[in-house]
Scaffold this motif. Structure first.
Motif, PDB file in Angstrom:
ATOM      1  N   UNK A   1       0.899  -1.239   0.015  1.00  0.00           N
ATOM      2  CA  UNK A   1      -0.024   0.074   0.110  1.00  0.00           C
ATOM      3  C   UNK A   1       0.921   1.111  -0.036  1.00  0.00           C
ATOM      4  N   UNK A   2       1.983   1.052   0.528  1.00  0.00           N
ATOM      5  CA  UNK A   2       2.999   2.406   0.779  1.00  0.00           C
ATOM      6  C   UNK A   2       3.391   2.685  -0.894  1.00  0.00           C
TER       7      UNK A   2
ATOM      8  N   UNK B   1      15.656   0.302  -4.982  1.00  0.00           N
ATOM      9  CA  UNK B   1      15.576   1.078  -6.455  1.00  0.00           C
ATOM     10  C   UNK B   1      14.236   1.609  -6.374  1.00  0.00           C
ATOM     11  N   UNK B   2      13.240   0.870  -5.842  1.00  0.00           N
ATOM     12  CA  UNK B   2      11.811   1.433  -5.970  1.00  0.00           C
ATOM     13  C   UNK B   2      11.842   2.739  -4.941  1.00  0.00           C
ATOM     14  N   UNK B   3      12.358   2.966  -4.023  1.00  0.00           N
ATOM     15  CA  UNK B   3      12.523   4.061  -3.106  1.00  0.00           C
ATOM     16  C   UNK B   3      13.175   5.176  -3.686  1.00  0.00           C
TER      17      UNK B   3
ATOM     18  N   UNK C   1      13.006   3.524   4.738  1.00  0.00           N
ATOM     19  CA  UNK C   1      12.251   3.869   5.982  1.00  0.00           C
ATOM     20  C   UNK C   1      11.005   4.286   5.803  1.00  0.00           C
ATOM     21  N   UNK C   2      10.655   5.296   5.020  1.00  0.00           N
ATOM     22  CA  UNK C   2       9.368   5.915   4.748  1.00  0.00           C
ATOM     23  C   UNK C   2       8.362   4.802   4.031  1.00  0.00           C
TER      24      UNK C   2
ATOM     25  N   UNK D   1       2.610   8.165   7.228  1.00  0.00           N
ATOM     26  CA  UNK D   1       2.100   7.998   5.866  1.00  0.00           C
ATOM     27  C   UNK D   1       3.293   8.403   4.999  1.00  0.00           C
ATOM     28  N   UNK D   2       3.648   7.650   4.000  1.00  0.00           N
ATOM     29  CA  UNK D   2       4.750   7.798   3.084  1.00  0.00           C
ATOM     30  C   UNK D   2       4.572   9.177   2.460  1.00  0.00           C
ATOM     31  N   UNK D   3       5.695   9.898   2.361  1.00  0.00           N
ATOM     32  CA  UNK D   3       5.688  11.002   1.772  1.00  0.00           C
ATOM     33  C   UNK D   3       7.033  11.149   0.842  1.00  0.00           C
ATOM     34  N   UNK D   4       6.666  11.763  -0.296  1.00  0.00           N
ATOM     35  CA  UNK D   4       7.948  11.786  -1.267  1.00  0.00           C
ATOM     36  C   UNK D   4       8.743  12.770  -0.528  1.00  0.00           C
ATOM     37  N   UNK D   5       9.996  12.457  -0.726  1.00  0.00           N
ATOM     38  CA  UNK D   5      11.200  13.444  -0.526  1.00  0.00           C
ATOM     39  C   UNK D   5      12.617  12.893  -1.335  1.00  0.00           C
ATOM     40  N   UNK D   6      13.452  13.717  -1.379  1.00  0.00           N
ATOM     41  CA  UNK D   6      14.635  13.706  -1.950  1.00  0.00           C
ATOM     42  C   UNK D   6      15.468  12.505  -1.547  1.00  0.00           C
ATOM     43  N   UNK D   7      16.072  11.563  -2.275  1.00  0.00           N
ATOM     44  CA  UNK D   7      17.054  10.414  -1.637  1.00  0.00           C
ATOM     45  C   UNK D   7      18.096  10.962  -2.425  1.00  0.00           C
TER      46      UNK D   7
END
Length: 88
Positions: free
Chosen positions: A17-18, A62-64, A72-73, A80-86
């Motif tokens: 779901x994430x 790779x998906x993250x 971790x997110x 709740x997962x949030x997009x952030x720069x990796x």
């Protein structure tokens, strides 16, 4: 497999779901995510459907990266997962 290393099927459902939620928020199709992550579309589909119970760490990483979020997110059950720069 020893009991201490068994994975809870709920972990796969949470990851599924994430990934789906973050992918949709990023307005990516399963195909686009697969291309960005360098994995097959069937892997993305199976992961999102909870068919893959124990995905490899490299696939999750790779998906993250493709979703510009952290492992971790994606795995966190408390947020709740949030997009952030990796960073690579």
């Amino acid at each position: 497999m020893p009991a201490s290393t068994k994975r809870d099927p709920g972990d796969a459902n949470h990851l599924a779901s994430s990934v789906r939620q973050v992918r949709r928020k990023a307005r990516l199709t399963q195909e686009a995510l697969a291309q960005r992550a360098g994995i097959s579309i069937s892997t993305v589909r199976n992961l999102e459907q909870g068919v893959v119970v124990d995905p490899g760490v490299f696939q999750v990483a790779a998906i993250a990266r493709a979703l510009e979020t952290s492992i971790d997110e994606l795995l966190s059950e408390t947020s709740t997962p949030a997009t952030s720069t990796v960073e690579p």
